[in-house]
Design an enzyme around this catalytic site. Structure first.
Site, PDB file in Angstrom:
ATOM      1  CE  LYS A  36      -3.848  -0.601   4.848  1.00 17.50           C
ATOM      2  NZ  LYS A  36      -5.142   0.022   5.188  1.00 17.50           N
TER       3      LYS A  36
ATOM      4  CG  HIS B  28      -2.114  -0.863   1.113  1.00 16.64           C
ATOM      5  ND1 HIS B  28      -2.067  -2.209   1.414  1.00 16.64           N
ATOM      6  CD2 HIS B  28      -3.386  -0.620   0.719  1.00 16.64           C
ATOM      7  CE1 HIS B  28      -3.257  -2.752   1.224  1.00 16.64           C
ATOM      8  NE2 HIS B  28      -4.075  -1.804   0.800  1.00 16.64           N
TER       9      HIS B  28
END
Length: 273
Positions: free
Chosen positions: A158, A154
């Protein structure tokens, strides 16, 4: 009649994607855009903030100022708990895409499902939820003869790891194989770890750049391996799914709300047996 949807966390990337997904639906309308108290966005035009052009809807900083049929919440665990309690107290369905709950927070959250329809999912994309079904099949066929590893990537912003989606994938596999994920999960490896134990399910996390979300589950047997991969290239994949779930909870504005209870995206898509 269009379903009135409120979005919390409106100032974030996901909030703007949700606004775009609502705008693309002919069954929904954005009725409230909510940000945290004290945000500089309070009073701004929601359409302009979302990059969709002025729509005359002013951004607010509390649910008390919002009118809506269903709430979509992609914020943070503590805020989501407060918002879910508000919806339960006022008889409003809620769609939750927040991840990172600990066990106690999740238990408290799901208690609200006894009062209103609540759809909680770690990932609202159609493709990921299809992958959950594929993982069940792969685990039944390969699981006892293969080492299982989950790799996810990600963007740098995040804050939780592994991702909620990766954990959900592990839970699907563990449940299919009759294992307790809390006992068999291995989160990263370093140093002299010894030989791999067959029953373990490994998780590896990558963070960097602007990766929206990549997940690969590997079933590694002697002589062959099977990989099931999903790659998201736009947050709209999640946003469209969340709007679809919101409409499903309200019967698309035609048949009234679903019965109170805990649902997930596979319920919405009809993927459960």
């Amino acid at each position: 009649m269009a379903v009135k949807i409120a979005i919390t966390g409106f100032g974030g990337r996901m909030g703007r994607a949700l606004a775009e997904a609502v705008a693309q639906s002919d069954k929904a309308e954005l009725s409230a855009a909510i940000v945290r108290p004290g945000s500089s966005l309070v009073g701004a035009d929601a359409g302009e903030v979302a990059g969709l052009g002025r729509n005359g809807l002013a951004i607010v900083d509390s649910l008390e100022q919002a009118q809506f049929d269903v709430l979509i919440d992609f914020t943070a665990p503590a805020a989501t708990q407060v918002n879910a309690a508000y919806c339960a107290a006022h008889g409003r369905p809620i769609v939750i895409g927040t991840t990172g709950f600990d066990a106690a927070q999740k238990e408290e959250l799901l208690a609200q499902a006894g009062k209103v329809p609540l759809c909680l999912a770690s990932n609202f994309s159609t493709g990921v939820n299809l992958c959950f079904n594929l993982l069940e099949t792969a685990a039944r066929v390969l699981g006892d003869d293969a080492d299982i590893e989950v790799v996810e990537a990600h963007h740098r912003h995040k804050v939780d790891a592994p991702s909620g989606t990766a954990l959900s994938m592990g839970e699907v596999i563990a449940e299919t194989l009759g294992r307790d994920l809390e006992k068999v999960a291995v989160y990263g490896r370093e140093g002299q770890t010894g030989a791999r134990e067959r029953d373990t399910i490994g998780f590896a996390t990558v963070r960097g750049g602007d990766v929206v979300g990549d997940h690969t589950v590997m079933f590694l047997a002697d002589g062959e391996r099977v990989e099931i991969t999903h790659k998201a290239s736009s947050r709209l994949a999640f946003a469209r799914g969340a709007v679809r779930a919101a409409l499903w909870l309200t019967g698309d504005g035609q048949n009234g709300d679903r019965a109170a209870g805990h649902y997930d995206m596979r319920d919405v898509l009809g993927l459960k047996a």
